[in-house]
Write an enzyme that holds these catalytic residues in place. Structure first.
Site, short mmCIF file in Angstrom:
data_model
loop_
_atom_site.label_atom_id
_atom_site.label_comp_id
_atom_site.label_asym_id
_atom_site.label_seq_id
_atom_site.Cartn_x
_atom_site.Cartn_y
_atom_site.Cartn_z
N ASP A 217 -87.93 3.31 10.19
CA ASP A 217 -87.28 3.44 11.48
C ASP A 217 -87.01 2.06 12.06
OD1 ASP A 217 -86.68 4.57 14.22
OD2 ASP A 217 -87.44 6.38 13.26
N HIS A 281 -87.16 3.39 19.50
CA HIS A 281 -87.10 4.66 18.78
C HIS A 281 -88.24 4.78 17.77
CE1 HIS A 281 -85.45 7.49 15.77
NE2 HIS A 281 -84.77 8.01 16.77
N SER A 620 -85.03 13.44 15.96
CA SER A 620 -85.86 12.27 15.67
C SER A 620 -87.29 12.48 16.10
CB SER A 620 -85.30 11.03 16.40
OG SER A 620 -84.19 10.51 15.76
#
Length: 1902
Positions: A217, A281, A620
């Site tokens: 990620d 994120h 996600s």
């Protein structure tokens, strides 16, 4: 570049917008970081004076406070910089208030060396108690209760405060500092409870211990307090394990026990923390998987699904601001490393929409490889809803598509667990609770408060219901309020008025606040309102609002308690749809099942950098939930106490990863659709259902039995089918020790058969039952212990069920032991091929109003790059459509449209795609592109645009196969075609768009004027007849007209009929201005008309006003204007303070005229007249002033016949500036803005300062603040008056102001930028393909800028430039981390330089010749061969057409080479064909080859004529054959036509009677019929003679073999004998051997025997070796080391070869002597060349006194004589002579330098100069010539043969070149003299030479 993969590459699956449910910050303050900062601050303060510290604080407070606020809010998801000034001041932040009094540790009450814990706590409590008065004062300001108190390390407490009130706190007595604190969010346990995670923790104690999850990620902050393990002793990856891996991998490092390994694969460094400010994120994802917060306060910790799992920080997104995407190479590296290091699970919350399942995709292949190594892959499905939802990206279908899938790559990976998102049940947000203290309670409910200042503004207030005239709840009109509203909270209804008007009227009525009730009748809150922040306002849902209205109506005088606070409230989205509306639909485009499972992903709380937390939504967030759950499953499998442990240990590779997925899918709980009667949510949306982690662990612990489809997948993929009865098989596996039976649930909801439906009102997709459909098992389901059972099921559909629909549902089985199994199924009833791949023109997606034109042709202007929609027309109602008959472009370079391309709205993913241009007969003109696959069109929310397929353009050219040139195609009708196969289908679809190529403009004739009376007004029209024979007149009917130079550029024409010869009658109305310009006479008319291809005709004509018969004067442009200024048409300025005004018109005769100037004086106009056109032109000078002028036009030069008089005003006085100042007169500034001031003249209308319009006051003064940037700024000021005259002044101001020193602080040269730089061997000037080195140069903005690349500091030069090199190699994606800083600031930013290159062109190998022409009579030519490259992508073009390409998304770092087999047909033209074959790699390196093919149609040739040499009896007959035509070849066959060969020039020699076939052939492969010739006249040999000849040859062969084996003869003759022996044996073995052939073979063999040469005898070997040694010594080192150009070897090496051959004895003496002679010839040539080169011309051309020849001639003669000699010994003597001559010439050169003469007469013996003795004649070599006065050149002394020469003393010594240096025979050194006789040296030479010659002579005699 070719490698433009996957649209926008791979994007973070991302967080979707939270909209109304955006979460506000919540939670208490943490003080630790702030305390340490305060401590450091105190230490710093001690090092400076109080005054200095105060000044420093003053300077930095504002900046640091704002930055601290922004940082704190950013962690909460709030962008401080996007708030307006009021919001920035009103927002609450968390602070630590520090007291002036010292804390316990510093106030002297404690001894740090021995104070007890109790004493410390006691003194700390005293300090805290003393804070009471300050706390009270603080609470008065903040209206907040103080938070946690501190007293030991720091004396202070925490609290919340509005930003605007922070200074107030600082003014309170006793307060030392107010420090902004970091903020933490509470986690939301609801998501874990939804999936029964807590039950696993409590029941099984599984929390992920001993497992590793790879987080691929944007990065992890390993220092976050929740990134911890409870016990780091028993971990899977130790520091030692990681270090072993990094030693091998050469990248990455160990961070801590929780995050044992990490690497930034995008930037190629160890910075694994995401530096994105607004949200991180990867950190959020990591927290969901494995955060391990402690404590009971949810505000201070987060606990993930597997809190004790280790996490790998595999950062694949760059910290560079230049890119938000990642690519295949980066991703593949991270996946591979995850598997290598031993990750149990990898998570990828990322993807590229609408993927496929091909293993050509490098990411999918990498996932497959990871699975095979035992690493499970969990991947998000994507956040794009359906492809039919237009711009919304939700579960809607506006287009009625059968193929709506959007699941992204790599989530489409077969082996991955692909995760959909469900909504969380609850969310924390600002909410209101309304109570009356007795029984009423409304809420808590989500609200949007107009300002946080108003949280208490509604509490304990009375309420007022505003009613309209009808008595209903008012919408807030001011007239509906009464005086009773004053001081109360007004309640109004949403609608009609704007929100701020509702606020304004409530405030005007005196209300204390406002509540707006929603008008939709639902429980949905009103949260998206545009409210002002100055009046207390919020909204309520319809339901809650009506309850409040009812209560207030019944209790008008009662007050209500209103509490507004951050509260955990039900997630309204969950009540509307349990699934997240954004979650991407499946299946994969080939009908494979996806997504696999659902997990909570909507509104999830998790970690952020720097101990922060936030709320995000997206798949996600769902994917890491499953990744964490699979870590728990893996831990259960590893539990040795698990009763099935032995079974689990057998699972390896994909068997293991598939098992984890199967167990979770088998135990998942299908979600029902609460909006549609609780039917199922489609498996294409939810997969197998919501994960139930406890159920999965229960299964692993108690009964891990499974059910899968026949192909092993835990979902049934029915694919497409057309029969109403579809059978399929399921495999049940019983892993227990007892027999199991299963019953299929008969629940009519969950287990019904469903299909997809669309809500006609909203477009929402939902499932509906298929009445009459059922699934039944073919037999009872019984599974023996430890076995599997395969059971057949039948899906039955009603006969009435229409095709082209999905069929889907769930099968649920209950086991005899109470266990349950869940299995989704899905298929397509109908033909999956049938769905269109491309939307048609004006098709279902066509929506111009929404900016989506769907599939549309594009026409491009090459000069500007501007694109136009082809064929676009607008009807009378303004509706736009594409007319496919009006699509055209032109090959004329002057046309507007120069090429055509297509923008396709692809409705489906397509494979094997080809884009072609066809001519009018359907023949292929060219292939524009070929692709292995294309992704469907969808709306990309990140880029806010549709992702279309933009096909290549065609410019109207084609490849002419006859000569290999590019030519322009003929005008005509063509077709733009796309074809391809829908993924999952097998039938090619074709979509054609017709268009025309038209290079000829329309013709226009009969331009005239007409008039009509319309509504009492005369309307004039310009009429004409026009015709276009191909593309047609412009379909938009646009036309441009001019009447007497008055233009109308936006006119349109109408059709008024057609003429007999096909012309269209057109008319276009004149504008009012044009009509006014008409006169009675010759009016000039201009008509500009185009065809659909944009070819233009500009037709001029002279037209009469309708009804007019007179020919009056007409002045173009409507006459001379009332005003002439600098903007007037016809005015042209000059440099003398004025200009010229020119006008024109028509009149039947010459026109003359006068004008008046600025002084009022009359002058003649300058006029010209064209009688052919009745037109005139006149001009008059004008002055830069303001004055009145008159112009008179006359019909005669005497000015007696006045035609027309004009009065005009010349207005050319430009405005003026006075006292204009830039930056108060300074050229420099250090500010962000400068002032520009000045005064302008009174007639000035506007002043523009740059882009700003300055305000003018009454005195015409202006003052403007102009922003400036760092560096030079050119400021322009322009004044414009009423007449349009302008005056401009400008000045350059240099600014040193730079608010962000690091912004744009580094720039690179030659096109290099931060981010990706893609290039090949020739496209980048900074790169050297030979070395692989890139030289990067650039410049920094400031002298204080620092630059670090790849960990190395880059030196910055004084001129601020820099240069550094990078080794890029020749292939790959090479990222280099860059850190930019500034020495004046304590901050840096990280960027990346990434280079994607391929510097090696592909190789192309063709089977057909590319050097010589190919001839054929077959029109179907096949181009075959292979192409290879160092990377895996290749594309092939033939004759300019793209005919083949490979899968374009490659991993350029894979190291795998590319290979393409070429087998392409080409249709040949008669005659010459030039076929151009080109292969191109991923970076556009191209290799091209041409094949020239001549084709003639197949024909039969005339047979050849065969002639024998004799027809009489003979032993042999020679047959000759002649073809019937030139250019043909005759072939013959002696084996009945089985094989043919060319007839030799001398004919075919026949030795035996028989039949021979002859045929003619030509280059094209044409043949004649074969003709037979029978030979019958061969006379046979006498058998006895033949036998005797055979015996004689047999004996001779035996003798030859004996001689060959003896070893006595040299290699060459022995080899020749062997060849002759073989040839003789072949002759002997012939069945038709003749006496002549045997005799000839005997003769040849005897010759070879006679030529045998004996090997070198031992005595000759010794002599030869001595001779060679003497020659080597004579050459010496210098000459011996020179190279023989004919062999490339040194002379010494050549002699060494001879020595080796002599020692081997394999050659004769003569052979050796011949070879030696060649070597000596080369030596002589080299030596002579060297002497001549070293001799200047003035010496070389001087005469040698002894010979009378020049020195050059002496050299040449000696060389020629030596080389002419046949004897090696003679050659050696000449070599010695040349060496002697070299010495003499050198002396002559030295003498010439001294005396200036070059005649060889200046030397003296005592100086070594010599007498210039001439070179000896060939016969004189070796004779005594007297003292030559010099020593020979190096290498000149020849060692003597000790057997024949004794002339040197035993005391003599020699140097390394063989030169005598001491002893009796030594020569004098340079500068020495000697008394020895001159003959002493020559005597030695003579003796040596005589010895050598004698030896040779003796050898010959022997």
């Amino acid at each position: 570049m070719q490698r433009k993969k996957k649209g926008l590459s791979i994007l973070l699956a991302g967080t979707v917008a939270l909209g109304a449910l955006a979460v506000l910050p919540v939670g208490e303050i943490q003080a630790k970081a702030a305390i340490s900062q305060q401590t450091k601050g105190s230490s710093l303060a001690n090092t400076v004076t109080a005054a200095t510290a105060k000044q420093a604080a003053t300077d930095t407070t504002a900046a640091t406070t704002n930055q601290a606020i922004a940082t704190q809010l950013a962690a909460k998801g709030i962008d401080y910089n996007k708030l307006n000034k009021v919001q920035q001041q009103d927002i609450y932040v968390d602070v630590i208030v520090q007291m002036s009094a010292a804390p316990a540790s510093e106030n002297g009450t404690l001894r740090t060396d021995y104070s007890s814990t109790a004493e410390i706590q006691q003194e700390t409590n005293k300090v805290i108690a003393a804070q009471a008065s300050v706390k009270a004062a603080v609470e008065q300001v903040t209206q907040q209760t103080a938070g946690e108190s501190y007293g030991y390390v720091v004396n202070g407490f925490s609290t919340k405060v509005r930003v605007v009130d922070i200074p107030k706190l600082k003014q309170i007595a006793g307060v030392k500092t107010v420090t902004l604190a970091k903020v933490y969010y509470p986690t939301d346990a609801k998501a874990n409870s939804m999936a029964n995670v807590q039950a696993v923790w409590s029941n099984y104690k599984y929390k992920g211990e001993g497992t590793v999850v790879s987080v691929i990620d944007s990065g992890i902050d390993p220092t976050h307090k929740d990134m911890r393990l409870s016990d780091d002793k028993d971990v899977k990856l130790t520091k030692s394990d990681v270090e072993k891996f990094t030693d091998t991998a050469k990248h990455g490092r160990y961070f801590n026990s929780k995050v044992p390994y990490g690497f930034n694969y995008a930037d190629n460094n160890d910075t694994i923390t995401d530096d994105t400010v607004d949200e991180q994120h990867g950190m959020h994802v990591a927290g969901i998987i494995g955060a391990n917060g402690t404590g009971d306060d949810p505000a201070k910790s987060v606990v993930g699904v597997a809190p004790e799992a280790q996490l790998l920080a595999m950062k694949v997104f760059t910290n560079s601001d230049t890119s938000a995407t990642t690519g295949s190479s980066t991703l593949v590296s991270a996946i591979e490393d995850s598997a290598k290091i031993g990750a149990d699970v990898l998570n990828m919350s990322l993807g590229s929409d609408s993927g496929n399942q091909t293993l050509e995709d490098p990411e999918l292949a990498a996932v497959q490889n990871a699975n095979e190594s035992g690493t499970a892959a969990v991947i998000s499905a994507g956040n794009s809803g359906t492809s039919g939802s237009a711009t919304e990206g939700v579960n809607k279908d506006y287009y009625g598509l059968q193929d709506n899938e959007m699941v992204g790559t790599p989530g489409t990976s077969r082996g991955a667990t692909t995760v959909a998102s469900a909504e969380n049940t609850d969310v924390i947000t600002q909410a209101v609770t309304i109570t009356d203290g007795t029984g009423l309670q409304l809420g808590p409910g989500t609200i949007q408060l107009s300002s946080n200042d108003f949280t208490g503004s509604f509490d304990q207030k009375k309420f007022y219901v505003v009613k309209d005239a009808s008595g209903n709840l008012s919408k807030g009109a001011l007239a509906d309020y009464t005086a009773d509203a004053k001081g109360k909270i007004a309640i109004v209804k949403r609608g009609e008025l704007s929100f701020d008007d509702k606020q304004k009227y409530a405030q005007a009525a005196g209300a204390a606040g406002l509540i707006i009730v929603n008008n939709d009748g639902t429980a949905t809150p009103v949260t998206s309102m545009a409210l002002t922040t100055t009046f207390p306002t919020f909204g309520l849902s319809s339901v809650t609002g009506q309850k409040l209205v009812d209560w207030v109506t019944a209790h008008p005088d009662d007050s209500l308690g209103v509490k507004i606070a951050l509260t955990l409230v039900p997630n309204q989205k969950y009540t509307e749809d349990k699934m997240s509306d954004f979650t991407s639909y499946g299946p994969v485009s080939n009908l494979s099942f996806k997504p696999d499972i659902t997990a909570p992903g909507g509104n999830i709380w998790s970690t952020q950098n720097n101990n922060g937390y936030t709320n995000m939504s997206g798949t996600s967030m769902a994917s890491p939930f499953i990744a964490g759950s699979q870590a728990l499953l893996k831990q259960a499998l590893n539990n040795k106490n698990n009763p099935f442990y032995a079974y689990y240990k057998q699972l390896k590779g994909t068997a293991l990863t598939d098992f984890l997925k199967t167990v979770e899918m088998n135990t998942a709980q299908p979600i029902n659709d609460i909006n549609y009667n609780n039917v199922i949510v489609s498996p294409r949306r939810q997969g197998a259902g919501l994960v139930d982690v406890k159920a999965a662990i229960d299964a692993l612990e108690k009964n891990p039995s499974t059910v899968v489809a026949e192909n092993g997948y835990p979902a049934v993929e029915l694919k497409d089918f057309t029969s109403t009865d579809k059978t399929f098989k399921l495999t049940f596996t019983n892993s227990t020790t007892h027999e199991l039976t299963y019953q299929m649930d008969s629940n009519t909801d969950t287990n019904a058969v469903y299909t997809s439906a669309t809500d006609p009102n909203s477009g929402v997709l939902y499932d509906k039952k298929i009445d009459g459909a059922a699934i039944k098992a073919g037999s009872n389901i019984t599974v023996p212990a430890g076995k599997t059972a395969q059971i057949e099921f039948t899906l039955s559909l009603p006969k009435s069920f229409d095709q082209q629909q999905f069929v889907e549902g769930f099968l649920n089985f209950k086991g005899s032991d109470g266990s349950r199994l869940n299995l989704p199924y899905m298929g397509f009833f109908g033909d999956w091929n049938d769905g269109k791949i491309v939307d048609s023109l004006n098709g279902i997606t066509y929506s111009p109003a929404g900016g989506n034109f769907g599939t549309v042709p594009l026409l491009t202007n090459k000069n500007t790059g501007t694109q136009y929609y082809g064929g676009m027309v607008t009807d009378a109602d303004g509706n736009q459509t594409v007319d496919d008959q009006a699509i055209a472009f032109s090959s004329d370079k002057n046309a507007l449209y120069n090429d055509i391309s297509m923008k396709y709205y692809l409705l489906r993913n397509i494979s094997n795609v080809q884009v072609d241009i066809l001519d009018g007969q359907g023949n292929k003109v060219t292939t524009l592109s070929s692709s292995t696959n294309l992704t469907k069109t969808y709306y990309n929310a990140h880029s806010q645009q549709y992702i279309y397929y933009n096909a290549p353009a065609w410019d109207g050219t084609y490849y002419d196969q006859r000569d290999g040139n590019i030519k322009t195609a003929d005008d005509g009708s063509y077709t733009y075609r796309i074809s391809g196969v829908p993924e999952g289908g097998d039938k090619r679809q074709v979509f054609d768009v017709p268009f025309k190529l038209d290079s000829k403009a329309p013709t226009v004739r009969h331009v005239a004027l007409s008039a009509k009376t319309e509504n009492g007004k005369t309307q004039y029209y310009l009429t004409a007849e026009a015709k276009d024979d191909l593309s047609g007149l412009d379909a938009t009917k646009s036309v441009k007209t001019a009447i007497n130079e008055v233009t109308n550029l936006d006119a349109t024409f109408t059709d008024a009929g057609t003429t007999a010869d096909g012309y269209t009658k057109i008319e276009t109305p004149l504008s009012d201005e044009q009509a006014q310009a008409l006169g009675n006479g010759d009016n000039s008319a201009e008509l500009y008309l185009t065809d659909n291809a944009s070819n233009a005709t500009d037709q001029d004509a002279s037209v009469q006003k309708p009804g007019s018969t007179s020919f009056d004067l007409i002045v173009n442009g409507g006459g001379i204007p009332d005003k002439i200024s600098s903007t007037t048409t016809g005015y042209e300025a000059n440099t003398q303070g004025g200009g010229t005004y020119t006008f024109s018109g028509t009149y039947p005769a010459a026109v003359d005229g006068t004008y008046t100037n600025a002084q009022g004086k009359k002058h003649d106009l300058n006029t010209t007249y064209d009688a052919a056109t009745n037109s005139f032109t006149a001009s008059m000078p004008v002055t830069n002033a303001d004055y009145a002028a008159q112009v008179d036009l006359y019909a005669d030069k005497a000015h007696t016949q006045l035609l027309k008089h004009f009065d005009t005003k010349v207005r050319l006085t430009a405005p003026t500036f006075t006292d204009l100042k830039f930056n108060n007169g300074s050229d420099q500034t250090s500010e962000a803005t400068i002032k520009v001031t000045g005064t302008v003249s009174a007639d000035t209308k506007t002043v523009n300062v740059g882009d700003t319009v300055a305000a003018l006051d009454a005195q015409h003064h202006f003052s403007v603040d102009v922003p400036v940037n760092y560096g030079d700024n050119t400021i322009k000021v322009t004044a414009t008056d009423e007449d349009g005259n302008t005056t401009t002044e400008q000045k350059t101001i240099t600014s040193s102001y730079d608010p962000d020193m690091l912004k744009n602080s580094v720039t690179f040269d030659q096109g290099v930028t931060f981010g990706a730089n893609e290039f090949n061997a020739t496209s980048a000037k900074f790169y050297d393909p030979k070395t692989g080195i890139a030289t990067i140069t650039g410049k920094v903005k400031h002298p204080t800028t620092t630059l670090q690349v790849d960990g190395k500091q880059i030196p910055i030069k004084d001129d601020l430039t820099f240069s550094f090199t990078l080794d890029l190699g020749t292939l790959g994606q090479k990222p280099f981390g860059v850190v930019v800083g500034d020495t004046t600031q304590n901050k840096t930013f990280q960027e990346a330089l990434t280079f994607i290159l391929d510097a090696v062109a592909p190789t192309l190998s063709l089977e057909s010749s590319t050097d010589a022409p190919v001839y054929t009579n077959d029109p179907n030519f096949q181009i075959t061969g292979t192409a290879t490259d160092n990377a895996q992508y290749l594309s092939l073009s033939i004759n300019g057409s793209s005919v083949a390409s490979q899968y374009v998304d490659i991993n350029i770092n894979s190291g795998k080479p590319g290979h393409m087999a070429i087998d392409q047909p080409v249709k040949l033209l008669e005659g010459k064909n030039v076929l151009t074959v080109a292969v191109t790699d991923s970076e556009d390196n191209t290799t091209t080859k041409n094949i020239t093919v001549y084709y003639e149609p197949k024909k039969t040739l005339a047979a050849p004529t065969v002639t024998p040499s004799t027809t009489e009896p003979a032993k042999t007959v020679t047959l000759t054959a002649n073809s019937a035509a030139t250019g043909e070849t005759v072939q013959y066959s002696a084996d009945g036509g089985k094989t043919y060969q060319d007839v030799p020039a001398a004919g075919v020699t026949v030795t035996a009677n028989g039949t021979f076939k002859f045929k003619s052939t030509d280059l094209y492969g044409n043949e004649s019929p074969a003709v037979d010739y029978v030979v019958t006249n061969i006379k046979a040999d006498d058998p006895a003679q033949l036998q005797a000849a055979k015996q004689e040859l047999t004996n001779l062969i035996a003798s030859a073999k004996t001689l060959s084996a003896s070893g006595k003869y040299d290699d060459a003759t022995t080899t020749a004998l062997a060849a002759a022996t073989q040839k003789a044996q072949t002759a002997l073995d012939q069945t038709n051997a003749s006496v002549d052939s045997l005799t000839g073979a005997n003769r040849d063999l005897q010759t070879a025997i006679n030529q045998l040469a004996a090997k070198l005898p031992a005595d000759k070997k010794t002599s030869l070796l001595n001779q060679l040694q003497s020659v080597k010594a004579a050459l010496g080192t210098d000459l011996g080391n020179q190279t023989d150009p004919s062999t490339g070897k040194t002379f010494t090496a050549a002699l060494d070869d001879l020595v080796a051959q002599a020692q081997a004895g394999t050659q004769t003496d003569d052979q050796h002597q011949a070879t030696l002679a060649k070597v000596l010839d080369a030596v002589l040539a080299k030596l002579a060349e060297g002497i001549k080169a070293a001799t200047p011309a003035e010496v070389g051309n001087a005469k040698d006194a002894a010979t009378g020849k020049t020195w050059y001639a002496d050299i040449a003669d000696t060389l020629t004589s030596g080389q002419a000699s046949a004897d090696a010994s003679d050659k050696l003597a000449h070599l010695q002579a040349l060496q002697s001559l070299k010495t003499k010439v050198a002396a002559a050169v030295e003498a010439a330098k001294t005396v200036g003469k070059g005649d060889g007469t200046t030397g003296t013996s005592d100086k070594g100069g010599g007498q210039g003795t001439p070179a000896p004649a060939p016969g004189d070599i070796g004779k005594d010539k007297g003292d030559e006065g010099s020593q020979p050149s190096s290498g000149g002394n020849i060692p003597t043969n000790p057997a024949t020469t004794t002339s040197t003393s035993t005391d003599d010594t020699t140097d390394r070149n063989g030169q005598l240096t001491s002893g009796k025979g030594a020569l004098p050194k340079t500068g020495e003299t000697t008394e020895r006789p001159a003959f002493g040296f020559l005597g030695v030479i003579v003796v040596i030479l005589m010895g050598v010659l004698g030896l040779k002579r003796k050898q010959r005699e022997e």
